[in-house]
Scaffold this motif. Sequence first.
Motif, PDB file in Angstrom:
ATOM      1  N   ASN A 124     -51.721  53.865 -14.232  1.00 24.42           N
ATOM      2  CA  ASN A 124     -52.216  53.397 -15.532  1.00 24.42           C
ATOM      3  C   ASN A 124     -53.145  52.205 -15.384  1.00 24.42           C
ATOM      4  OD1 ASN A 124     -50.822  55.290 -17.052  1.00 24.42           O
ATOM      5  ND2 ASN A 124     -49.030  53.986 -17.267  1.00 24.42           N
ATOM      6  N   GLN A 125     -52.701  51.202 -14.647  1.00 21.73           N
ATOM      7  CA  GLN A 125     -53.467  49.970 -14.477  1.00 21.73           C
ATOM      8  C   GLN A 125     -53.113  49.329 -13.146  1.00 21.73           C
ATOM      9  OE1 GLN A 125     -52.192  47.718 -17.912  1.00 21.73           O
ATOM     10  NE2 GLN A 125     -54.001  48.296 -19.065  1.00 21.73           N
ATOM     11  N   THR A 126     -54.014  48.473 -12.670  1.00 21.45           N
ATOM     12  CA  THR A 126     -53.736  47.667 -11.481  1.00 21.45           C
ATOM     13  C   THR A 126     -54.024  46.213 -11.810  1.00 21.45           C
ATOM     14  OG1 THR A 126     -55.987  47.994 -10.651  1.00 21.45           O
ATOM     15  CG2 THR A 126     -54.292  49.513  -9.845  1.00 21.45           C
ATOM     16  N   TYR A 127     -53.392  45.323 -11.051  1.00 21.69           N
ATOM     17  CA  TYR A 127     -53.568  43.891 -11.285  1.00 21.69           C
ATOM     18  C   TYR A 127     -53.403  43.148  -9.964  1.00 21.69           C
ATOM     19  CZ  TYR A 127     -52.504  39.092 -12.538  1.00 21.69           C
ATOM     20  OH  TYR A 127     -52.496  37.731 -12.603  1.00 21.69           O
ATOM     21  N   SER A 128     -54.240  42.151  -9.756  1.00 19.06           N
ATOM     22  CA  SER A 128     -54.046  41.237  -8.621  1.00 19.06           C
ATOM     23  C   SER A 128     -54.542  39.858  -9.038  1.00 19.06           C
ATOM     24  CB  SER A 128     -54.798  41.722  -7.380  1.00 19.06           C
ATOM     25  OG  SER A 128     -56.185  41.629  -7.582  1.00 19.06           O
ATOM     26  N   SER A 129     -54.116  38.856  -8.291  1.00 19.99           N
ATOM     27  CA  SER A 129     -54.565  37.494  -8.555  1.00 19.99           C
ATOM     28  C   SER A 129     -55.023  36.870  -7.246  1.00 19.99           C
ATOM     29  CB  SER A 129     -53.450  36.664  -9.185  1.00 19.99           C
ATOM     30  OG  SER A 129     -52.453  36.387  -8.217  1.00 19.99           O
ATOM     31  N   HIS A 130     -55.475  35.644  -7.319  1.00 21.34           N
ATOM     32  CA  HIS A 130     -55.971  34.960  -6.130  1.00 21.34           C
ATOM     33  C   HIS A 130     -54.837  34.504  -5.205  1.00 21.34           C
ATOM     34  CE1 HIS A 130     -54.952  31.632  -8.808  1.00 21.34           C
ATOM     35  NE2 HIS A 130     -54.891  30.861  -7.733  1.00 21.34           N
ATOM     36  N   HIS A 131     -53.623  34.600  -5.658  1.00 17.32           N
ATOM     37  CA  HIS A 131     -52.479  34.222  -4.824  1.00 17.32           C
ATOM     38  C   HIS A 131     -52.297  35.242  -3.700  1.00 17.32           C
ATOM     39  CE1 HIS A 131     -51.650  32.425  -8.803  1.00 17.32           C
ATOM     40  NE2 HIS A 131     -51.307  31.383  -8.044  1.00 17.32           N
ATOM     41  N   GLY A 132     -51.863  34.805  -2.558  1.00 21.64           N
ATOM     42  CA  GLY A 132     -51.673  35.688  -1.409  1.00 21.64           C
ATOM     43  C   GLY A 132     -50.654  36.784  -1.678  1.00 21.64           C
ATOM     44  N   GLN A 133     -50.998  37.992  -1.316  1.00 27.11           N
ATOM     45  CA  GLN A 133     -50.121  39.160  -1.407  1.00 27.11           C
ATOM     46  C   GLN A 133     -49.549  39.370  -2.804  1.00 27.11           C
ATOM     47  OE1 GLN A 133     -47.340  39.572   1.814  1.00 27.11           O
ATOM     48  NE2 GLN A 133     -48.640  38.417   3.208  1.00 27.11           N
ATOM     49  N   ASN A 134     -50.346  39.156  -3.828  1.00 19.85           N
ATOM     50  CA  ASN A 134     -49.901  39.320  -5.210  1.00 19.85           C
ATOM     51  C   ASN A 134     -50.706  40.439  -5.864  1.00 19.85           C
ATOM     52  OD1 ASN A 134     -48.345  38.689  -7.501  1.00 19.85           O
ATOM     53  ND2 ASN A 134     -50.069  37.561  -8.356  1.00 19.85           N
ATOM     54  N   ALA A 135     -50.198  41.660  -5.754  1.00 19.98           N
ATOM     55  CA  ALA A 135     -50.877  42.815  -6.341  1.00 19.98           C
ATOM     56  C   ALA A 135     -49.824  43.713  -6.988  1.00 19.98           C
ATOM     57  CB  ALA A 135     -51.653  43.575  -5.269  1.00 19.98           C
ATOM     58  N   TRP A 136     -50.203  44.329  -8.108  1.00 24.27           N
ATOM     59  CA  TRP A 136     -49.278  45.108  -8.922  1.00 24.27           C
ATOM     60  C   TRP A 136     -49.940  46.386  -9.402  1.00 24.27           C
ATOM     61  CZ3 TRP A 136     -44.490  42.781 -10.465  1.00 24.27           C
ATOM     62  CH2 TRP A 136     -44.339  41.463 -10.057  1.00 24.27           C
ATOM     63  N   ALA A 137     -49.130  47.366  -9.794  1.00 23.12           N
ATOM     64  CA  ALA A 137     -49.650  48.600 -10.384  1.00 23.12           C
ATOM     65  C   ALA A 137     -48.673  49.094 -11.445  1.00 23.12           C
ATOM     66  CB  ALA A 137     -49.845  49.666  -9.324  1.00 23.12           C
ATOM     67  N   SER A 138     -49.228  49.654 -12.499  1.00 21.77           N
ATOM     68  CA  SER A 138     -48.433  50.289 -13.545  1.00 21.77           C
ATOM     69  C   SER A 138     -48.513  51.793 -13.317  1.00 21.77           C
ATOM     70  CB  SER A 138     -48.987  49.920 -14.917  1.00 21.77           C
ATOM     71  OG  SER A 138     -48.332  50.652 -15.923  1.00 21.77           O
ATOM     72  N   LEU A 139     -47.355  52.412 -13.077  1.00 19.73           N
ATOM     73  CA  LEU A 139     -47.293  53.840 -12.786  1.00 19.73           C
ATOM     74  C   LEU A 139     -47.009  54.629 -14.056  1.00 19.73           C
ATOM     75  CD1 LEU A 139     -45.067  53.596  -9.588  1.00 19.73           C
ATOM     76  CD2 LEU A 139     -47.548  53.385  -9.775  1.00 19.73           C
ATOM     77  N   ALA A 140     -47.675  55.766 -14.212  1.00 24.84           N
ATOM     78  CA  ALA A 140     -47.550  56.561 -15.432  1.00 24.84           C
ATOM     79  C   ALA A 140     -46.182  57.228 -15.567  1.00 24.84           C
ATOM     80  CB  ALA A 140     -48.646  57.616 -15.476  1.00 24.84           C
ATOM     81  N   THR A 141     -45.575  57.657 -14.471  1.00 28.68           N
ATOM     82  CA  THR A 141     -44.331  58.426 -14.583  1.00 28.68           C
ATOM     83  C   THR A 141     -43.122  57.587 -14.960  1.00 28.68           C
ATOM     84  OG1 THR A 141     -43.955  58.210 -12.222  1.00 28.68           O
ATOM     85  CG2 THR A 141     -45.040  60.213 -12.972  1.00 28.68           C
ATOM     86  N   ASN A 142     -43.070  56.349 -14.560  1.00 21.60           N
ATOM     87  CA  ASN A 142     -41.882  55.545 -14.811  1.00 21.60           C
ATOM     88  C   ASN A 142     -41.897  54.864 -16.160  1.00 21.60           C
ATOM     89  OD1 ASN A 142     -42.133  56.115 -12.094  1.00 21.60           O
ATOM     90  ND2 ASN A 142     -40.660  54.536 -11.602  1.00 21.60           N
ATOM     91  N   ASN A 143     -43.067  54.456 -16.604  1.00 21.03           N
ATOM     92  CA  ASN A 143     -43.196  53.735 -17.861  1.00 21.03           C
ATOM     93  C   ASN A 143     -42.282  52.509 -17.881  1.00 21.03           C
ATOM     94  OD1 ASN A 143     -44.731  53.547 -20.099  1.00 21.03           O
ATOM     95  ND2 ASN A 143     -43.575  55.015 -21.308  1.00 21.03           N
ATOM     96  N   THR A 144     -42.130  51.868 -16.723  1.00 21.01           N
ATOM     97  CA  THR A 144     -41.268  50.699 -16.621  1.00 21.01           C
ATOM     98  C   THR A 144     -42.070  49.426 -16.417  1.00 21.01           C
ATOM     99  OG1 THR A 144     -41.046  51.049 -14.248  1.00 21.01           O
ATOM    100  CG2 THR A 144     -39.347  52.010 -15.648  1.00 21.01           C
ATOM    101  N   GLY A 145     -43.340  49.457 -16.706  1.00 19.60           N
ATOM    102  CA  GLY A 145     -44.166  48.277 -16.521  1.00 19.60           C
ATOM    103  C   GLY A 145     -44.740  48.228 -15.120  1.00 19.60           C
ATOM    104  N   TYR A 146     -45.158  47.057 -14.738  1.00 21.84           N
ATOM    105  CA  TYR A 146     -45.808  46.881 -13.444  1.00 21.84           C
ATOM    106  C   TYR A 146     -44.794  46.838 -12.307  1.00 21.84           C
ATOM    107  CZ  TYR A 146     -50.392  45.954 -15.414  1.00 21.84           C
ATOM    108  OH  TYR A 146     -51.588  46.080 -16.049  1.00 21.84           O
TER     109      TYR A 146
END
Length: 71
Positions: free
Chosen positions: A6-28
């Motif tokens: 669904n979506q991806t997210y990262s920040s400038h902090h080291g090793q901080n990356a996330w993804a929102s998966l369509a099948t779980n619908n449980t957030g990032y």
Amino acid sequence: MWTLINQTYSSHHGQNAWASLATNNTGYRKIGPNAADGVTNVFLMLVAARATNKQAFVVTDAQNLITAVYL
């Protein structure tokens, strides 16, 4: 599990990356911080799957961290 991203997210902090998966619908879900290059590579695969609207096979561990992605 095969899923759309669904979506991806990262920040400038080291090793901080996330993804929102369509099948779980449980957030990032966080990409497991095993190694800096590993987090970057998994994140890039998730971004590629999202950009092309293709399913990715996402592997998670017992803590629901994303540990691997296959396209």
